[in-house]
Design a protein around this motif. Structure first.
Motif, PDB file in Angstrom:
ATOM      1  N   PHE A  84      26.791 121.221 -19.215  1.00 46.91           N
ATOM      2  CA  PHE A  84      25.482 120.772 -19.701  1.00 46.91           C
ATOM      3  C   PHE A  84      24.709 120.170 -18.529  1.00 46.91           C
ATOM      4  O   PHE A  84      24.606 118.951 -18.402  1.00 46.91           O
ATOM      5  CB  PHE A  84      25.647 119.735 -20.810  1.00 46.91           C
ATOM      6  CG  PHE A  84      26.402 120.228 -22.002  1.00 46.91           C
ATOM      7  CD1 PHE A  84      25.753 120.886 -23.033  1.00 46.91           C
ATOM      8  CD2 PHE A  84      27.776 120.040 -22.100  1.00 46.91           C
ATOM      9  CE1 PHE A  84      26.452 121.350 -24.133  1.00 46.91           C
ATOM     10  CE2 PHE A  84      28.480 120.497 -23.196  1.00 46.91           C
ATOM     11  CZ  PHE A  84      27.815 121.157 -24.213  1.00 46.91           C
ATOM     12  N   ARG A  85      24.180 121.013 -17.670  1.00 44.22           N
ATOM     13  CA  ARG A  85      23.536 120.549 -16.429  1.00 44.22           C
ATOM     14  C   ARG A  85      22.485 119.479 -16.669  1.00 44.22           C
ATOM     15  O   ARG A  85      22.501 118.432 -16.033  1.00 44.22           O
ATOM     16  CB  ARG A  85      22.919 121.728 -15.699  1.00 44.22           C
ATOM     17  CG  ARG A  85      23.946 122.594 -15.049  1.00 44.22           C
ATOM     18  CD  ARG A  85      23.307 123.624 -14.117  1.00 44.22           C
ATOM     19  NE  ARG A  85      24.352 124.460 -13.577  1.00 44.22           N
ATOM     20  CZ  ARG A  85      24.591 125.696 -13.966  1.00 44.22           C
ATOM     21  NH1 ARG A  85      23.833 126.254 -14.878  1.00 44.22           N
ATOM     22  NH2 ARG A  85      25.585 126.377 -13.437  1.00 44.22           N
ATOM     23  N   ASP A  86      21.545 119.744 -17.564  1.00 44.59           N
ATOM     24  CA  ASP A  86      20.424 118.829 -17.762  1.00 44.59           C
ATOM     25  C   ASP A  86      20.693 117.774 -18.831  1.00 44.59           C
ATOM     26  O   ASP A  86      19.928 116.825 -18.954  1.00 44.59           O
ATOM     27  CB  ASP A  86      19.162 119.611 -18.139  1.00 44.59           C
ATOM     28  CG  ASP A  86      18.745 120.567 -17.029  1.00 44.59           C
ATOM     29  OD1 ASP A  86      18.996 120.261 -15.848  1.00 44.59           O
ATOM     30  OD2 ASP A  86      18.179 121.632 -17.352  1.00 44.59           O
ATOM     31  N   ASP A  87      21.758 117.952 -19.599  1.00 42.92           N
ATOM     32  CA  ASP A  87      21.984 117.075 -20.747  1.00 42.92           C
ATOM     33  C   ASP A  87      23.359 116.412 -20.739  1.00 42.92           C
ATOM     34  O   ASP A  87      23.829 115.954 -21.777  1.00 42.92           O
ATOM     35  CB  ASP A  87      21.841 117.888 -22.041  1.00 42.92           C
ATOM     36  CG  ASP A  87      20.467 118.512 -22.168  1.00 42.92           C
ATOM     37  OD1 ASP A  87      19.474 117.770 -22.060  1.00 42.92           O
ATOM     38  OD2 ASP A  87      20.393 119.736 -22.355  1.00 42.92           O
ATOM     39  N   ALA A  88      24.013 116.342 -19.607  1.00 39.16           N
ATOM     40  CA  ALA A  88      25.367 115.779 -19.542  1.00 39.16           C
ATOM     41  C   ALA A  88      25.428 114.350 -20.064  1.00 39.16           C
ATOM     42  O   ALA A  88      26.434 113.936 -20.649  1.00 39.16           O
ATOM     43  CB  ALA A  88      25.895 115.845 -18.113  1.00 39.16           C
ATOM     44  N   ASP A  89      24.342 113.602 -19.892  1.00 42.51           N
ATOM     45  CA  ASP A  89      24.326 112.215 -20.367  1.00 42.51           C
ATOM     46  C   ASP A  89      24.348 112.130 -21.895  1.00 42.51           C
ATOM     47  O   ASP A  89      24.597 111.062 -22.453  1.00 42.51           O
ATOM     48  CB  ASP A  89      23.113 111.471 -19.813  1.00 42.51           C
ATOM     49  CG  ASP A  89      21.788 112.107 -20.222  1.00 42.51           C
ATOM     50  OD1 ASP A  89      21.730 113.347 -20.344  1.00 42.51           O
ATOM     51  OD2 ASP A  89      20.822 111.359 -20.429  1.00 42.51           O
ATOM     52  N   GLN A  90      24.130 113.242 -22.591  1.00 41.68           N
ATOM     53  CA  GLN A  90      24.158 113.245 -24.052  1.00 41.68           C
ATOM     54  C   GLN A  90      25.544 113.587 -24.616  1.00 41.68           C
ATOM     55  O   GLN A  90      25.742 113.597 -25.822  1.00 41.68           O
ATOM     56  CB  GLN A  90      23.124 114.238 -24.595  1.00 41.68           C
ATOM     57  CG  GLN A  90      21.695 113.811 -24.262  1.00 41.68           C
ATOM     58  CD  GLN A  90      20.685 114.626 -25.021  1.00 41.68           C
ATOM     59  OE1 GLN A  90      20.753 114.724 -26.240  1.00 41.68           O
ATOM     60  NE2 GLN A  90      19.741 115.209 -24.306  1.00 41.68           N
ATOM     61  N   ILE A  91      26.496 113.856 -23.736  1.00 41.07           N
ATOM     62  CA  ILE A  91      27.866 114.164 -24.154  1.00 41.07           C
ATOM     63  C   ILE A  91      28.724 112.928 -23.903  1.00 41.07           C
ATOM     64  O   ILE A  91      28.812 112.444 -22.768  1.00 41.07           O
ATOM     65  CB  ILE A  91      28.440 115.372 -23.388  1.00 41.07           C
ATOM     66  CG1 ILE A  91      27.515 116.588 -23.495  1.00 41.07           C
ATOM     67  CG2 ILE A  91      29.853 115.691 -23.860  1.00 41.07           C
ATOM     68  CD1 ILE A  91      27.294 117.098 -24.903  1.00 41.07           C
ATOM     69  N   ASP A  92      29.345 112.435 -24.948  1.00 44.58           N
ATOM     70  CA  ASP A  92      30.180 111.238 -24.845  1.00 44.58           C
ATOM     71  C   ASP A  92      31.582 111.579 -24.364  1.00 44.58           C
ATOM     72  O   ASP A  92      32.110 110.957 -23.452  1.00 44.58           O
ATOM     73  CB  ASP A  92      30.238 110.544 -26.210  1.00 44.58           C
ATOM     74  CG  ASP A  92      30.985 109.237 -26.170  1.00 44.58           C
ATOM     75  OD1 ASP A  92      30.783 108.474 -25.206  1.00 44.58           O
ATOM     76  OD2 ASP A  92      31.785 108.977 -27.090  1.00 44.58           O
ATOM     77  N   THR A  93      32.202 112.583 -24.989  1.00 45.48           N
ATOM     78  CA  THR A  93      33.577 112.966 -24.704  1.00 45.48           C
ATOM     79  C   THR A  93      33.708 114.475 -24.780  1.00 45.48           C
ATOM     80  O   THR A  93      33.055 115.108 -25.605  1.00 45.48           O
ATOM     81  CB  THR A  93      34.537 112.340 -25.742  1.00 45.48           C
ATOM     82  OG1 THR A  93      34.296 110.936 -25.809  1.00 45.48           O
ATOM     83  CG2 THR A  93      35.981 112.567 -25.389  1.00 45.48           C
TER      84      THR A  93
END
Length: 139
Positions: A84-93
């Motif tokens: 998730f290149r642009d959205d990695a901060d939205q993945i918790d685990t």
């Protein structure tokens, strides 16, 4: 006799603290453990289990659970960014199969990632594609 009415009044509070029941009838605070389906009303299609500190995925094929022999790995922030290149901060685990072909991702609270279902905080990646998955009761 005053004990019984007190217990009856406290029972909803005691039961509410039992934890997450999405893992084969076992209560767990680990949000990754449990059964999942591609639709909230479908029966469990795969489950995530933990044994000896390692995560495994089992798939339900013809009402038989078949466990993948390769343990899943917890992904680092850098590895999550690869998916998730642009959205990695939205993945918790994230738990992924080291050789590829399977991954399950739990979103952070309030995530707005494209493809996220409004009523699920999980997404899975399998050989045929990626999409939302829903925690369901394990059989």
């Amino acid at each position: 006799m005053r004990l019984l009415p007190s217990l009856l009044l406290l029972s909803p509070l005691l039961l509410a603290g039992c934890g997450n029941d999405n893992s084969a009838g076992v209560f767990s605070s680990d949000p990754m453990l449990g059964c999942y389906a591609t639709h909230v009303r479908k029966p469990a299609e795969f489950r995530i289990e933990q044994q000896s500190g390692q995560y495994y995925v089992s798939f339900n094929r013809d009402d038989q659970w078949q466990r993948d022999a390769t343990p899943l790995q917890e992904s680092s922030r850098a590895e999550i960014a690869q998916f998730f290149r642009d959205d990695a901060d939205q993945i918790d685990t994230a738990l992924v199969r080291p050789g590829g072909g399977f991954g399950i991702f739990k979103f952070t609270p309030g995530a707005t990632l494209k493809g996220k279902a409004k009523d699920s905080d999980y997404m899975a990646l399998v050989l045929i594609g990626a999409g939302p998955v829903f925690p369901v009761k394990c059989p």
